[in-house]
Design a protein around this motif. Structure first.
Motif, PDB file in Angstrom:
ATOM      1  N   SER A  64       0.830  -1.204   0.000  1.00 51.66           N
ATOM      2  CA  SER A  64       0.000   0.000   0.000  1.00 51.66           C
ATOM      3  C   SER A  64       0.864   1.253   0.000  1.00 51.66           C
ATOM      4  CB  SER A  64      -0.929   0.011   1.214  1.00 51.66           C
ATOM      5  OG  SER A  64      -0.173   0.017   2.409  1.00 51.66           O
ATOM      6  N   PHE A  65       0.220   2.384  -0.271  1.00 54.12           N
ATOM      7  CA  PHE A  65       0.915   3.668  -0.198  1.00 54.12           C
ATOM      8  C   PHE A  65      -0.042   4.698   0.377  1.00 54.12           C
ATOM      9  CE2 PHE A  65      -1.330   4.065  -4.197  1.00 54.12           C
ATOM     10  CZ  PHE A  65      -1.704   5.400  -4.246  1.00 54.12           C
ATOM     11  N   ARG A  66       0.517   5.787   0.857  1.00 55.27           N
ATOM     12  CA  ARG A  66      -0.292   6.884   1.383  1.00 55.27           C
ATOM     13  C   ARG A  66       0.463   8.189   1.215  1.00 55.27           C
ATOM     14  NH1 ARG A  66      -2.375   8.068   7.599  1.00 55.27           N
ATOM     15  NH2 ARG A  66      -4.117   9.421   7.026  1.00 55.27           N
ATOM     16  N   TYR A  67      -0.237   9.185   0.711  1.00 49.74           N
ATOM     17  CA  TYR A  67       0.328  10.531   0.633  1.00 49.74           C
ATOM     18  C   TYR A  67      -0.570  11.464   1.431  1.00 49.74           C
ATOM     19  CZ  TYR A  67       1.213  15.238  -1.063  1.00 49.74           C
ATOM     20  OH  TYR A  67       1.466  16.590  -1.123  1.00 49.74           O
ATOM     21  N   VAL A  68       0.008  12.205   2.359  1.00 48.70           N
ATOM     22  CA  VAL A  68      -0.736  13.164   3.178  1.00 48.70           C
ATOM     23  C   VAL A  68      -0.163  14.549   2.924  1.00 48.70           C
ATOM     24  CG1 VAL A  68      -1.348  13.890   5.513  1.00 48.70           C
ATOM     25  CG2 VAL A  68      -1.292  11.455   4.939  1.00 48.70           C
ATOM     26  N   ASP A  69      -1.003  15.477   2.498  1.00 52.29           N
ATOM     27  CA  ASP A  69      -0.523  16.805   2.132  1.00 52.29           C
ATOM     28  C   ASP A  69      -0.685  17.808   3.270  1.00 52.29           C
ATOM     29  OD1 ASP A  69      -3.217  17.478   2.186  1.00 52.29           O
ATOM     30  OD2 ASP A  69      -3.463  17.335   0.026  1.00 52.29           O
ATOM     31  N   SER A  70      -0.435  19.054   2.967  1.00 50.24           N
ATOM     32  CA  SER A  70      -0.408  20.102   3.994  1.00 50.24           C
ATOM     33  C   SER A  70      -1.780  20.534   4.491  1.00 50.24           C
ATOM     34  CB  SER A  70       0.324  21.339   3.452  1.00 50.24           C
ATOM     35  OG  SER A  70       1.649  21.042   3.111  1.00 50.24           O
ATOM     36  N   VAL A  71      -2.834  20.126   3.816  1.00 55.16           N
ATOM     37  CA  VAL A  71      -4.152  20.623   4.205  1.00 55.16           C
ATOM     38  C   VAL A  71      -4.733  19.865   5.393  1.00 55.16           C
ATOM     39  CG1 VAL A  71      -4.620  21.281   1.819  1.00 55.16           C
ATOM     40  CG2 VAL A  71      -5.529  19.126   2.693  1.00 55.16           C
ATOM     41  N   LYS A  72      -4.071  18.779   5.801  1.00 55.01           N
ATOM     42  CA  LYS A  72      -4.618  17.951   6.878  1.00 55.01           C
ATOM     43  C   LYS A  72      -4.234  18.447   8.264  1.00 55.01           C
ATOM     44  CE  LYS A  72      -6.356  14.915   3.984  1.00 55.01           C
ATOM     45  NZ  LYS A  72      -5.884  15.451   2.711  1.00 55.01           N
ATOM     46  N   SER A  73      -3.070  19.107   8.375  1.00 52.13           N
ATOM     47  CA  SER A  73      -2.601  19.546   9.690  1.00 52.13           C
ATOM     48  C   SER A  73      -1.461  20.536   9.508  1.00 52.13           C
ATOM     49  CB  SER A  73      -2.126  18.348  10.517  1.00 52.13           C
ATOM     50  OG  SER A  73      -0.910  17.838   9.995  1.00 52.13           O
ATOM     51  N   LEU A  74      -0.873  20.926  10.621  1.00 54.42           N
ATOM     52  CA  LEU A  74       0.291  21.812  10.579  1.00 54.42           C
ATOM     53  C   LEU A  74       1.601  21.036  10.485  1.00 54.42           C
ATOM     54  CD1 LEU A  74      -0.700  24.540  13.204  1.00 54.42           C
ATOM     55  CD2 LEU A  74      -0.412  24.851  10.740  1.00 54.42           C
ATOM     56  N   LYS A  75       1.512  19.707  10.421  1.00 52.94           N
ATOM     57  CA  LYS A  75       2.712  18.885  10.338  1.00 52.94           C
ATOM     58  C   LYS A  75       3.228  18.830   8.905  1.00 52.94           C
ATOM     59  CE  LYS A  75       1.269  15.914  14.182  1.00 52.94           C
ATOM     60  NZ  LYS A  75       0.953  14.524  14.600  1.00 52.94           N
ATOM     61  N   ASP A  76       4.430  18.269   8.736  1.00 53.00           N
ATOM     62  CA  ASP A  76       4.999  18.125   7.410  1.00 53.00           C
ATOM     63  C   ASP A  76       4.176  17.150   6.575  1.00 53.00           C
ATOM     64  OD1 ASP A  76       7.054  19.838   8.005  1.00 53.00           O
ATOM     65  OD2 ASP A  76       8.484  18.256   8.526  1.00 53.00           O
ATOM     66  N   GLU A  77       4.347  17.245   5.265  1.00 51.69           N
ATOM     67  CA  GLU A  77       3.724  16.284   4.374  1.00 51.69           C
ATOM     68  C   GLU A  77       4.541  14.997   4.405  1.00 51.69           C
ATOM     69  OE1 GLU A  77       3.204  17.829   0.454  1.00 51.69           O
ATOM     70  OE2 GLU A  77       2.305  19.691   1.144  1.00 51.69           O
ATOM     71  N   TYR A  78       3.913  13.880   3.997  1.00 59.58           N
ATOM     72  CA  TYR A  78       4.695  12.654   3.905  1.00 59.58           C
ATOM     73  C   TYR A  78       4.106  11.697   2.877  1.00 59.58           C
ATOM     74  CZ  TYR A  78       1.222  10.401   7.018  1.00 59.58           C
ATOM     75  OH  TYR A  78       0.065   9.901   7.569  1.00 59.58           O
ATOM     76  N   PHE A  79       4.977  10.824   2.402  1.00 65.12           N
ATOM     77  CA  PHE A  79       4.619   9.794   1.426  1.00 65.12           C
ATOM     78  C   PHE A  79       5.167   8.473   1.937  1.00 65.12           C
ATOM     79  CE2 PHE A  79       6.070   7.181  -2.176  1.00 65.12           C
ATOM     80  CZ  PHE A  79       4.865   6.960  -2.823  1.00 65.12           C
ATOM     81  N   THR A  80       4.305   7.462   2.040  1.00 62.18           N
ATOM     82  CA  THR A  80       4.691   6.172   2.618  1.00 62.18           C
ATOM     83  C   THR A  80       4.343   5.025   1.685  1.00 62.18           C
ATOM     84  OG1 THR A  80       4.339   6.956   4.886  1.00 62.18           O
ATOM     85  CG2 THR A  80       4.353   4.592   4.563  1.00 62.18           C
ATOM     86  N   VAL A  81       5.267   4.062   1.592  1.00 59.66           N
ATOM     87  CA  VAL A  81       5.002   2.800   0.903  1.00 59.66           C
ATOM     88  C   VAL A  81       5.238   1.682   1.910  1.00 59.66           C
ATOM     89  CG1 VAL A  81       5.572   1.282  -1.030  1.00 59.66           C
ATOM     90  CG2 VAL A  81       5.793   3.757  -1.288  1.00 59.66           C
ATOM     91  N   SER A  82       4.271   0.777   2.036  1.00 63.13           N
ATOM     92  CA  SER A  82       4.353  -0.301   3.028  1.00 63.13           C
ATOM     93  C   SER A  82       4.161  -1.663   2.372  1.00 63.13           C
ATOM     94  CB  SER A  82       3.292  -0.123   4.117  1.00 63.13           C
ATOM     95  OG  SER A  82       3.445   1.116   4.779  1.00 63.13           O
ATOM     96  N   VAL A  83       4.878  -2.651   2.904  1.00 59.66           N
ATOM     97  CA  VAL A  83       4.761  -4.034   2.431  1.00 59.66           C
ATOM     98  C   VAL A  83       4.585  -4.939   3.645  1.00 59.66           C
ATOM     99  CG1 VAL A  83       5.811  -5.898   1.115  1.00 59.66           C
ATOM    100  CG2 VAL A  83       6.285  -3.524   0.486  1.00 59.66           C
ATOM    101  N   SER A  84       3.547  -5.784   3.610  1.00 63.35           N
ATOM    102  CA  SER A  84       3.279  -6.721   4.705  1.00 63.35           C
ATOM    103  C   SER A  84       3.439  -8.152   4.213  1.00 63.35           C
ATOM    104  CB  SER A  84       1.858  -6.525   5.247  1.00 63.35           C
ATOM    105  OG  SER A  84       1.708  -5.236   5.806  1.00 63.35           O
ATOM    106  N   VAL A  85       4.299  -8.903   4.884  1.00 66.45           N
ATOM    107  CA  VAL A  85       4.598 -10.276   4.499  1.00 66.45           C
ATOM    108  C   VAL A  85       4.735 -11.138   5.749  1.00 66.45           C
ATOM    109  CG1 VAL A  85       5.809  -9.622   2.370  1.00 66.45           C
ATOM    110  CG2 VAL A  85       7.083  -9.791   4.521  1.00 66.45           C
ATOM    111  N   SER A  86       4.985 -12.418   5.537  1.00 62.68           N
ATOM    112  CA  SER A  86       5.329 -13.292   6.645  1.00 62.68           C
ATOM    113  C   SER A  86       6.690 -12.864   7.182  1.00 62.68           C
ATOM    114  CB  SER A  86       5.395 -14.743   6.157  1.00 62.68           C
ATOM    115  OG  SER A  86       5.986 -15.568   7.138  1.00 62.68           O
TER     116      SER A  86
END
Length: 219
Positions: A64-86
């Motif tokens: 999965s991935f997630r991008y959070v921009d500046s309109v959500k809060s006063l915190k920095d923006e971020y972009f995340t990629v996640s992988v779930s496995v055994s």
């Protein structure tokens, strides 16, 4: 994909943090353009990682991935990629995640996959435009505009903006690669997280990620 209980999963996440959009630029096209390309990066990374894991015979529960921009809060923006496995496949997942992101950082995206991701993004914006905005969503937009100077535009106007910015494949690819190369890196603004039964990220996982940062492996 692999169906596992949460206690049987190991998840590795790579997060890139960016300074929030300056308030004086928040009400411009900059957030919309950057957000568009970050979401397209996420789609491409997700697709590539899934394909590599399948090709190598590694079962996975989620990519999965997630991008959070500046309109959500006063915190920095971020972009995340996640992988779930055994947990037994964690080392491979770390290597694949690192190598795929390295290839995209080095400008190895293909025009066809950027075009495909762009079309998916526009389809999602179009679907959002058709859905009636709730009062709560409208109030959230007003609050964001007041606090963070985010643009108070309608979904219809946002769709019109994105439709008016169609590019030829070569130009779109050039812009995409330029933005991605500036946004992600293995040595700056990167936070690596590993989750399994509440354990902290071990140093060997971090070392494996850095040593696997090979732009040519899955180019």
């Amino acid at each position: 994909r692999l169906t596992l209980q949460s206690q049987d999963l190991a998840t590795v996440s790579a997060t890139w943090r960016f300074k929030r959009t300056p308030k004086e630029l928040a009400n411009t096209i900059m957030p919309a353009v950057f957000g568009r390309f970050m979401n397209e990066l996420g789609m491409i990374a997700q697709s590539r990682i899934q394909k590599v894991l399948k090709a190598e015979g590694v079962p996975f529960a989620d990519v999965s991935f997630r991008y959070v921009d500046s309109v959500k809060s006063l915190k920095d923006e971020y972009f995340t990629v996640s992988v779930s496995v055994s947990p037994s496949e964690l080392e491979t997942a770390v290597s694949v995640l690192s190598s795929v992101m390295a290839s995209l950082d080095s400008g190895c995206a293909q025009a066809s996959e950027v075009r495909r991701a762009d079309q998916i993004f526009l389809d999602e914006v179009r679907s959002a435009q058709k859905r009636m905005e709730t009062n709560a969503e409208y109030i959230d937009r007003c609050i964001s505009a007041y606090l963070y100077n985010s643009p108070l535009v309608s979904r219809k106007d946002l769709m019109a903006f994105h439709n008016s910015r169609e590019l030829q494949d070569a130009a779109r690819l050039k812009v995409f690669n330029s933005i991605v190369s500036a946004a992600i890196d293995c040595s700056q603004n990167l936070v690596l997280e590993y989750k399994t039964e509440g354990e902290d990220t071990p140093e060997d996982i971090k070392a494996a990620f850095m040593s696997s940062w090979d732009p040519d492996k899955y180019a």
